[in-house]
Design a protein around this motif. Sequence first.
Motif, PDB file in Angstrom:
ATOM      1  N   GLY A   1     -10.397 -30.068 -10.060  1.00 43.54           N
ATOM      2  CA  GLY A   1     -10.318 -31.176 -11.006  1.00 43.54           C
ATOM      3  C   GLY A   1     -11.597 -31.994 -11.029  1.00 43.54           C
ATOM      4  N   ASN A   2     -12.194 -32.171  -9.843  1.00 47.96           N
ATOM      5  CA  ASN A   2     -13.457 -32.930  -9.784  1.00 47.96           C
ATOM      6  C   ASN A   2     -14.551 -32.234 -10.583  1.00 47.96           C
ATOM      7  OD1 ASN A   2     -12.047 -34.528  -8.067  1.00 47.96           O
ATOM      8  ND2 ASN A   2     -13.159 -33.955  -6.218  1.00 47.96           N
ATOM      9  N   ALA A   3     -14.591 -30.904 -10.474  1.00 47.32           N
ATOM     10  CA  ALA A   3     -15.596 -30.151 -11.235  1.00 47.32           C
ATOM     11  C   ALA A   3     -15.331 -30.309 -12.726  1.00 47.32           C
ATOM     12  CB  ALA A   3     -15.564 -28.676 -10.843  1.00 47.32           C
ATOM     13  N   ALA A   4     -14.041 -30.267 -13.112  1.00 48.00           N
ATOM     14  CA  ALA A   4     -13.696 -30.423 -14.524  1.00 48.00           C
ATOM     15  C   ALA A   4     -14.142 -31.803 -15.030  1.00 48.00           C
ATOM     16  CB  ALA A   4     -12.195 -30.230 -14.717  1.00 48.00           C
TER      17      ALA A   4
ATOM     18  N   ILE B   1     -16.714 -33.566 -13.983  1.00 49.33           N
ATOM     19  CA  ILE B   1     -18.168 -33.540 -14.207  1.00 49.33           C
ATOM     20  C   ILE B   1     -18.459 -32.919 -15.573  1.00 49.33           C
ATOM     21  CG2 ILE B   1     -20.357 -32.538 -13.446  1.00 49.33           C
ATOM     22  CD1 ILE B   1     -19.412 -32.639 -10.618  1.00 49.33           C
ATOM     23  N   ILE B   2     -17.752 -31.820 -15.874  1.00 51.72           N
ATOM     24  CA  ILE B   2     -18.002 -31.121 -17.131  1.00 51.72           C
ATOM     25  C   ILE B   2     -17.583 -31.991 -18.313  1.00 51.72           C
ATOM     26  CG2 ILE B   2     -17.378 -29.093 -18.503  1.00 51.72           C
ATOM     27  CD1 ILE B   2     -16.934 -27.634 -15.802  1.00 51.72           C
ATOM     28  N   GLU B   3     -16.426 -32.628 -18.191  1.00 58.69           N
ATOM     29  CA  GLU B   3     -15.940 -33.453 -19.299  1.00 58.69           C
ATOM     30  C   GLU B   3     -16.830 -34.676 -19.523  1.00 58.69           C
ATOM     31  OE1 GLU B   3     -11.784 -33.862 -18.264  1.00 58.69           O
ATOM     32  OE2 GLU B   3     -11.221 -32.706 -20.048  1.00 58.69           O
TER      33      GLU B   3
ATOM     34  N   TYR C   1     -18.039 -32.217 -22.973  1.00 59.34           N
ATOM     35  CA  TYR C   1     -17.458 -30.906 -23.279  1.00 59.34           C
ATOM     36  C   TYR C   1     -15.947 -31.020 -23.448  1.00 59.34           C
ATOM     37  CZ  TYR C   1     -16.109 -26.006 -22.648  1.00 59.34           C
ATOM     38  OH  TYR C   1     -15.574 -24.748 -22.792  1.00 59.34           O
ATOM     39  N   GLU C   2     -15.433 -30.351 -24.468  1.00 57.57           N
ATOM     40  CA  GLU C   2     -13.979 -30.300 -24.665  1.00 57.57           C
ATOM     41  C   GLU C   2     -13.518 -28.885 -24.360  1.00 57.57           C
ATOM     42  OE1 GLU C   2     -11.649 -32.485 -26.352  1.00 57.57           O
ATOM     43  OE2 GLU C   2     -13.051 -34.177 -26.214  1.00 57.57           O
ATOM     44  N   PRO C   3     -12.561 -28.701 -23.445  1.00 62.43           N
ATOM     45  CA  PRO C   3     -12.068 -27.340 -23.202  1.00 62.43           C
ATOM     46  C   PRO C   3     -11.504 -26.763 -24.494  1.00 62.43           C
ATOM     47  CG  PRO C   3     -10.694 -28.972 -22.087  1.00 62.43           C
ATOM     48  CD  PRO C   3     -11.900 -29.680 -22.600  1.00 62.43           C
ATOM     49  N   TRP C   4     -11.820 -25.498 -24.748  1.00 57.67           N
ATOM     50  CA  TRP C   4     -11.454 -24.923 -26.039  1.00 57.67           C
ATOM     51  C   TRP C   4     -10.128 -24.181 -25.996  1.00 57.67           C
ATOM     52  CZ3 TRP C   4     -11.088 -19.569 -26.275  1.00 57.67           C
ATOM     53  CH2 TRP C   4     -11.619 -18.883 -25.174  1.00 57.67           C
ATOM     54  N   PHE C   5      -9.521 -24.129 -24.831  1.00 54.55           N
ATOM     55  CA  PHE C   5      -8.244 -23.435 -24.707  1.00 54.55           C
ATOM     56  C   PHE C   5      -7.436 -24.159 -23.642  1.00 54.55           C
ATOM     57  CE2 PHE C   5      -5.456 -19.836 -23.582  1.00 54.55           C
ATOM     58  CZ  PHE C   5      -5.153 -19.352 -24.849  1.00 54.55           C
ATOM     59  N   SER C   6      -6.139 -24.334 -23.882  1.00 51.48           N
ATOM     60  CA  SER C   6      -5.350 -24.981 -22.821  1.00 51.48           C
ATOM     61  C   SER C   6      -4.301 -24.011 -22.303  1.00 51.48           C
ATOM     62  CB  SER C   6      -4.695 -26.261 -23.324  1.00 51.48           C
ATOM     63  OG  SER C   6      -4.621 -26.269 -24.709  1.00 51.48           O
ATOM     64  N   PRO C   7      -3.844 -24.252 -21.071  1.00 53.91           N
ATOM     65  CA  PRO C   7      -2.893 -23.318 -20.458  1.00 53.91           C
ATOM     66  C   PRO C   7      -1.680 -23.115 -21.347  1.00 53.91           C
ATOM     67  CG  PRO C   7      -3.610 -24.958 -18.858  1.00 53.91           C
ATOM     68  CD  PRO C   7      -4.183 -25.361 -20.172  1.00 53.91           C
TER      69      PRO C   7
END
Lengths: 100, 231
Positions: free
Chosen positions: A43-46, A48-50, A54-60
């Motif tokens: 989650g911490n890495a996510a 940093i990216i966000e 950046y918006e994740p292009w796919f969700s679970p």
Amino acid sequence: MKYGLELVVAAAIIIFAAIFLVQNAAIQANLGEGEEAWGGADGNAAEIIEASGYEPWFSPLWEPPSGEIESLFFSLQAAIGALVIGYFFGYYRGKNEHAS
Amino acid sequence: MHIMEGFLPGPWWQIWFIISAPFVIYGMFQLRRLFEERREALPLLAVAGAFVFVLSSLKLPSVTGSCSHPTGTGLGAILFGPFITSVLGLIVLLYQALFLAHGGLTTLGANVFSMGIAGPLVAFGIYRLGTKAGVNTFVTVFLAAALADLATYIVTSVQLAVAFPAEAGGIFASLAAFGTVFAITQIPLAIIEGLIIALIFKYIIAVRPDLLVRLEVLSQNSVNKIREALA
């Protein structure tokens, strides 16, 4: 040393736990209100990216609806594994004893 | 080490699928051969897979104040090699992507590469080198498993760094950022993982040393020596 390795593992786990307790006391003392420590590294890495926009292009496809359900699946994962390990070690051990 | 669902942009997620696929396919081919020719080793394969299940479900707190999990792939890599272990890694990562929303289907290629391929390759290499050099077997297993764990997280950091280079400093700056999140957190966990796998290895030597000899993991000579020392 028949049980040398077991002793090393036990010592490492105790040291690991002790470091956690000391660290936790220090972190809890400096924690602001509403903040939570010991989050997941994934989650911490996510985060940093966000932060870079950046918006994740796919969700679970499916997400565990609550923390309880999530821990259910994690426990299930560990239980399946532990069952298999215990079964085969017990099987081999019993077989060896029977043979001798 | 899980890169979360949707967190790898194109072309990176496709690239990691393409890189991982041959390893997994060759692993399945090797698995089939194992099923046909070495049926007696299948329980050990189940144990190696189960080990990945257990260890990768345990999220442990680390010195950095965040939690992460070991990978458990070292055992499979030592016993069956990196290719078969990549299939084991794929199974666990699929379970976590589908039921736990941990990792994801689009990032599966990248996650299989870090956990199922890079880590096991390191474990396999170190184990073979250590055995050849005559290093103590348990020290070798410890190093192989611990460094495999660490390698997995370093690879994850690299995967994210190349996909998300920082505006100031580029790939190396973001590698430092992701490396702090993943690799540093992982060091204590890698040590624990290495020790636990060394312990399991000891128990396998105790119950089924013949299988280790047949899988060419240990020579009969070193099995005899270890059993003598532990008696």
